[in-house]
Scaffold this active site. Structure first.
Site, PDB file in Angstrom:
ATOM      1  CG  HIS A 122      -0.365  -2.590   2.212  1.00 23.58           C
ATOM      2  ND1 HIS A 122      -1.242  -3.487   1.648  1.00 23.58           N
ATOM      3  CD2 HIS A 122       0.196  -3.249   3.265  1.00 23.58           C
ATOM      4  CE1 HIS A 122      -1.218  -4.628   2.316  1.00 23.58           C
ATOM      5  NE2 HIS A 122      -0.346  -4.511   3.293  1.00 23.58           N
ATOM      6  CG  HIS A 137       2.820  -4.568   4.984  1.00 22.66           C
ATOM      7  ND1 HIS A 137       1.692  -4.780   5.759  1.00 22.66           N
ATOM      8  CD2 HIS A 137       3.470  -3.519   5.558  1.00 22.66           C
ATOM      9  CE1 HIS A 137       1.679  -3.897   6.755  1.00 22.66           C
ATOM     10  NE2 HIS A 137       2.746  -3.129   6.645  1.00 22.66           N
ATOM     11  CG  ASP A 147       2.158  -9.932   2.897  1.00 27.59           C
ATOM     12  OD1 ASP A 147       2.521  -8.763   3.128  1.00 27.59           O
ATOM     13  OD2 ASP A 147       1.094 -10.396   3.349  1.00 27.59           O
ATOM     14  CG  HIS A 148       0.264  -7.028   0.090  1.00 35.71           C
ATOM     15  ND1 HIS A 148      -1.064  -7.284  -0.176  1.00 35.71           N
ATOM     16  CD2 HIS A 148       0.453  -7.361   1.400  1.00 35.71           C
ATOM     17  CE1 HIS A 148      -1.653  -7.740   0.920  1.00 35.71           C
ATOM     18  NE2 HIS A 148      -0.743  -7.797   1.889  1.00 35.71           N
TER      19      HIS A 148
END
Length: 317
Positions: free
Chosen positions: A97, A99, A101-102
């Protein structure tokens, strides 16, 4: 258009701080199974637990990478060290997804290997990325991965089913420790049910340790959210009962967010109330979608009330 309090990660830091306590240590790099290698994102914290898990999947020269961490230098260094030491190449980069931190490590990946710029896949892709469709399959030696659309934590959230292990990369929908936060609880509950119906044995979460009994974890997650919805509905029903006894009408006992939080938890610090409000908003909208609660007033002064018979005595049709 329905009014909802925007998702804000800062509000959730207090809510999630307990999840940091007593977390098991995870190595920076671990060959979890013959097929799956986990590389930590180097970004531990209240939201990220031990850090974002990124995964190299496959058994041959070409591997599929799931998620890219937050863009920490330690992550790209650990990843490239594994690639070069073992003569590996990345065939696809799959993002669960949007966000940060990904997705934060994508620029570093492309700097390392510009050819990867055309191999980054995400649902609702950004410019230059490739689309992921529900049911789409990705193949490398030793691994067949099927994309499963599971929105709720984020509008574009994807899980990935590893057929060879009957395992599910659960992204942020289901964590190795504690519980996730969501953008849309109703959609999230539907996705949890879909994930449970896959009957995968194992889970590889985006944060935390491997989930050894995924069916049990799915049951726990669903029951946890359902329990919170029952608690909120019960608080509104208690308020209605008190006001009805004094001659209130259909909307008797309607409560604002602060009043509902006070009814459920008593006096709490403002920062904790801020942390609870986004979650409470999602619960109330889910109950409204289920026609168990109603609301009145302008968004900034919205008041919520129970509708229908009390849950304990409701007639099942």
């Amino acid at each position: 258009m329905a009014f909802r309090i925007p998702f804000a990660q800062s509000f959730w830091q207090e809510y999630l701080s307990g999840q940091e306590a007593n977390l098991p240590r995870l190595p920076e790099v671990e060959q979890v199974t013959e097929t799956v290698m986990r590389i930590l994102g180097g970004n531990p914290g209240r939201m990220q637990l031990q850090g974002t898990n990124t995964y190299l999947v496959g058994t041959g020269k070409f591997r599929i990478l799931i998620d890219t961490g937050q863009g920490e230098a330690s992550w790209i260094e650990a990843l490239t060290k594994q690639l070069e030491a073992n003569g590996l190449e990345i065939s696809h980069v799959l993002l669960t997804h949007w966000h940060g931190d990904h997705t934060g490590g994508v620029p570093d990946l492309i700097t390392y290997n510009p050819e990867l710029s055309s191999r980054v896949y995400k649902n609702t892709p950004d410019l230059g990325q490739q689309a992921i469709h529900d049911g789409q399959k990705f193949h490398v030696e030793g691994a067949t991965i099927r994309a499963v659309f599971t929105p709720g934590h984020a509008f574009d959230h994807m899980c990935f089913l590893l057929e060879e292990e009957n395992a599910l990369f659960t992204g942020d929908n289901v964590l190795g420790h504690g519980y996730s936060v969501v953008e849309d609880l109703g959609t999230y509950m539907t996705s949890l049910t879909r994930m449970a119906d896959l009957n995968c044995a194992l889970g590889y979460p985006a944060h935390g340790t491997r989930i050894e009994d995924l069916p049990a974890k799915m049951k726990e997650y669903i029951q946890h959210k359902e329990s919170r919805m029952r608690q909120v509905l019960a608080a509104l029903e208690r308020s209605r009962a008190r006001m009805t006894a004094t001659g209130g009408g259909r909307r008797a006992g309607a409560l604002t967010f602060p009043e509902l939080i006070n009814s459920m938890y008593g006096g709490i610090p403002d920062e904790i109330e801020q942390a609870l409000t986004p979650f409470l908003s999602q619960v109330l909208w889910k109950l409204a979608e289920d026609r168990k609660v109603g609301f009145e007033g302008e968004p900034s002064q919205r008041r919520w009330f129970a509708v229908g018979p009390p849950a304990a005595t409701a007639v099942r049709l």
